[in-house]
Design an enzyme around this catalytic site. Structure first.
Site, short mmCIF file in Angstrom:
data_model
loop_
_atom_site.label_atom_id
_atom_site.label_comp_id
_atom_site.label_asym_id
_atom_site.label_seq_id
_atom_site.Cartn_x
_atom_site.Cartn_y
_atom_site.Cartn_z
CG LEU A 1 3.90 9.74 18.03
CD1 LEU A 1 3.63 9.07 19.37
CD2 LEU A 1 3.44 8.83 16.88
CD GLU B 1 8.53 13.92 23.08
OE1 GLU B 1 9.72 13.88 23.48
OE2 GLU B 1 7.56 13.59 23.78
CD GLN C 1 9.92 5.75 -29.16
OE1 GLN C 1 11.12 5.96 -29.35
NE2 GLN C 1 9.29 4.69 -29.66
CD GLU D 1 0.81 9.60 9.80
OE1 GLU D 1 1.08 8.80 10.70
OE2 GLU D 1 0.06 10.57 9.95
#
Length: 382
Positions: free
Chosen positions: A121, A123, A278, A362
């Protein structure tokens, strides 16, 4: 599939990760070596057919179970989930948009792992802006001639085929209406896998540049058999990809947290284990909370996808939150381990290098935020 069988599959993947992946991942990753043996085991486990319908020989997993499997794989080594993700995005496009002949030809072999796919997909000049792709497909007799180049393609070298987005009508208005998807099987006629790309993280898996130099593809491989439907086809599949990437982030975040909390109980400073200080406790509490919140967002998106509902907003939220959480958790794990977290002998530095991929892959997180906002505006009209 029933819940018992789903649980058995997740448990089998967890055993594989504990036995084969965790002890060997760092060495392979540092050598940037493709994990052939691990991929072969994933094939034996049926993971290449994870979401492919049982009618075509796949496991037919729900997306919720698929997300849990990807989380387990990524807890061991995130790159392994990438091998499966690109393959199953292509399978999703074929299963949901392909012709009957395409489904019968491709899906059974993909489920067995004999044909292994990827998604072509992106490019060099077009990433999240899919409409700007320049690869073209021109009909010539019984073939389409594909010309162009693709970048950052997973499974390009070790896979056998690619789902390729190309413009069959470069002058279409809107531009996305001119995009079509093709199932392109690799052969000596092309495409050409030109080079492996050197990356910060996400190593061991082939990420390549791919060149299409007048590559002839049978017209029968136009997915769905009609031009101009490619944009909608790939966008629906990217919902699956974003659930996968979000689940990967949960897995890496979980691994970073587990490494940190175990180390904190073994390392002493000022006369007591550092987990009793802590400052370290605050880090651990925040890490665990972010992992759990991310996991719930992934589950929510996966359930909507399982219900065949549009989940671009939910998948975007899961991907955005989980990937940002993963980046923070991996850095906080490094803080807990101190100097050891910076050393290649410990896996935390790998988690830290892998985490940015989930923020970029994605669709960048900036794009996710826009998708979320636009979806919310559509849901809350005035």
């Amino acid at each position: 599939m029933d819940e018992v069988l789903d649980r058995e599959i997740v448990d089998a993947v967890r055993r594989f990760v504990e036995r084969d992946v965790i002890p060997n991942a760092s060495a392979l990753e540092h050598r940037d070596e493709y994990p052939h043996a691990m991929v072969a085991t994933m094939r034996e486990l049926g993971l290449f057919g994870a979401t492919i319908p049982a009618d075509f020989g796949g496991l037919g997993l729900s997306f919720l179970t698929y997300a849990r499997v990807m989380e387990e794989l990524s807890r061991g080594w995130m790159s392994l989930a990438g091998v499966i993700n690109s393959h199953l995005i292509m399978a999703y496009v074929i299963a949901n948009h392909g012709t009957d002949a395409q489904k019968k030809y491709f899906l059974p072999a993909m489920a067995r792992g004999e044909k292994r796919g990827g998604l072509a997909l992106t490019e060099p000049h077009a990433g999240s802006d899919v409409q700007s792709i320049r690869t073209t497909a021109v009909r010539r007799g019984d073939d389409y001639i594909l010309s162009g180049s693709k970048m950052f393609i997973t499974n390009a070298r070790h896979g056998t085929m690619l789902a390729v987005a190309a413009k069959t009508n470069p002058h279409a208005d809107p531009a996305y209406a001119g995009i079509s998807m093709f199932a392109v099987e690799k052969s000596d006629r092309g495409p050409t896998v030109s080079r492996n790309l050197d990356k910060l993280g996400y190593k061991g898996i082939d990420t390549c540049e791919v060149l299409f130099e007048d590559v002839a593809v049978p017209a029968a491989n136009l997915i769905g058999g009609a031009e101009g439907a490619g944009f909608k086809q790939v966008m629906s599949a990217l919902e699956v990809g974003r659930i996968n990437v979000a689940a990967r982030a949960v897995g890496v975040g979980q691994a970073a947290f587990e490494t940190a909390i175990r180390y904190s109980q073994q390392r002493t400073a000022f006369g007591k284990p550092i987990c009793q200080h802590q400052a370290v406790q605050l880090l651990l509490a925040d890490m665990a909370t972010r992992v759990e919140a991310a996991r719930l967002l992934v589950a929510n998106a996966a359930r909507k996808k399982d219900a065949s509902e549009r989940c671009d907003v939910e998948a975007g939220m899961a991907k955005l939150f989980a990937s940002e959480a993963c980046a923070k958790i991996s850095l906080d794990a490094m803080r807990v381990l101190g100097g050891y977290g910076f050393m290649a002998d410990f896996p935390v530095e790998r988690f830290y290098r892998d985490a940015p991929l989930m923020m970029i892959g994605e669709g960048t997180n900036e794009i996710q935020a826009l998708v979320i906002a636009r979806g919310l505006l559509a849901r809350y009209p005035i």
